[in-house]
Design a protein around this motif. Structure first.
Motif, short mmCIF file in Angstrom:
data_model
loop_
_atom_site.label_atom_id
_atom_site.label_comp_id
_atom_site.label_asym_id
_atom_site.label_seq_id
_atom_site.Cartn_x
_atom_site.Cartn_y
_atom_site.Cartn_z
N TYR A 43 0.79 -1.23 0.00
CA TYR A 43 0.00 0.00 0.00
C TYR A 43 0.83 1.29 0.00
O TYR A 43 0.35 2.34 -0.40
N TRP A 44 2.05 1.20 0.51
CA TRP A 44 2.79 2.45 0.72
C TRP A 44 4.23 2.41 0.20
O TRP A 44 4.89 3.43 0.11
N HIS A 76 -0.12 10.38 -17.05
CA HIS A 76 0.36 11.76 -16.89
C HIS A 76 -0.31 12.45 -15.70
O HIS A 76 0.07 13.56 -15.33
N VAL A 77 -1.32 11.82 -15.12
CA VAL A 77 -1.97 12.36 -13.92
C VAL A 77 -1.45 11.57 -12.72
O VAL A 77 -1.50 10.34 -12.72
N ALA A 78 -0.95 12.30 -11.73
CA ALA A 78 -0.41 11.64 -10.53
C ALA A 78 -1.51 11.42 -9.50
O ALA A 78 -2.57 12.04 -9.55
N ASN A 79 -1.24 10.50 -8.60
CA ASN A 79 -2.08 10.30 -7.43
C ASN A 79 -1.17 10.35 -6.21
O ASN A 79 -0.08 9.76 -6.22
N CYS A 80 -1.59 11.08 -5.19
CA CYS A 80 -0.80 11.17 -3.96
C CYS A 80 -1.66 10.80 -2.76
O CYS A 80 -2.88 10.95 -2.79
N SER A 81 -0.99 10.32 -1.71
CA SER A 81 -1.63 10.09 -0.42
C SER A 81 -0.68 10.59 0.66
O SER A 81 0.53 10.41 0.53
N TYR A 82 -1.25 11.18 1.69
CA TYR A 82 -0.45 11.81 2.73
C TYR A 82 -0.90 11.32 4.09
O TYR A 82 -2.10 11.14 4.32
#
Lengths: 161, 161
Positions: A43-44, A76-82
């Protein structure tokens, strides 16, 4: 001083400590609150993502990942998780991670960042992303199974870089 | 007679034939038109998805996958992808696959189906999904890198079951 840097294998335990304490509330992230430590790698810290940590005096306080949101013609589109450790709230770490990721995504050649499932009841997060220029481009009806509230809507948020 | 059934290992070549001829146009699916045969196992026959095929007289004409769109607390929403062999267009296979998937998703306990990246210029697909009750719940600006048109919008479509 808080430093944001790329994560390595030695950070596994520190990231897990953040991850575990964040997901157990079941009100902000899709990860099952009962996720075990081994699953963190999937997952990370998976090969198709880049993982960063916010460190202060040798202690990890926050982390984020960046990856293509889709394969091939959507890459070309990013995905982020914080994630920020609950004990480190209020130090502006979420903001620092967000700013780092925006700069980083641009440098990595991404054209935009998309969040796929921002829990609608997590107003703090929604407001933070809006402050950084993210727009709600869609809402999934009952898209998130909130641990205490049951099914609640989830937003898709997007920012062009 | 067209029969829809679960795919097995013996169907790999038949599915690849469909997959390869569908993705090479680069105008409807995110998969890189240069995807190789080995990668099919990851994209269409992975452990976390269920794969079905439409078969007629021993020949595979179409295929679809169903999987949770998110892990854990988002896993009650399904995600599906459908492909019909270009030579088998006009036989209503897309409709049959869609109908099968709606019934199937319900039986599997999903509460809804979400499509994450429906190419806006693929009007035939958008119309078909609308006919089956899917709604556009969001649009990703320039979300798809169309092989001939360049960046075009992509829709997120959703149907409650």
């Amino acid at each position: 001083m808080i430093q944001i840097r790329k994560a390595g294998k030695k950070d596994y335990d520190g990231i897990w400590e953040i991850f575990e304490s964040v997901i157990k509330t079941g009100d902000t992230y899709v990860f099952d609150p009962r996720t075990n430590k081994e699953a963190l790698s999937k997952y990370w810290l998976a090969p198709h993502m880049k993982t960063y940590v916010a460190e202060e005096y040798g202690k990890l306080l926050g982390t984020y990942i960046i990856k293509p949101n889709q394969t091939g013609l959507g890459a070309h589109v990013a995905n982020c998780s914080y994630m920020v450790h609950p004990n480190a709230q209020g130090k502006g770490i979420g903001k620092k991670l967000c700013e780092h990721s925006l700069e980083n995504a641009k440098n990595l050649g991404f054209k935009a960042i998309q969040f796929n499932i921002v829990v609608s009841t997590n107003q703090a997060a929604v407001n933070l992303w809006k402050k950084y220029g993210f727009k709600i481009i869609g809402t999934i009806p009952k898209g998130f199974n909130h641990l205490t509230l049951g099914y609640v809507d989830a937003h898709i948020m997007y920012k062009e870089l």
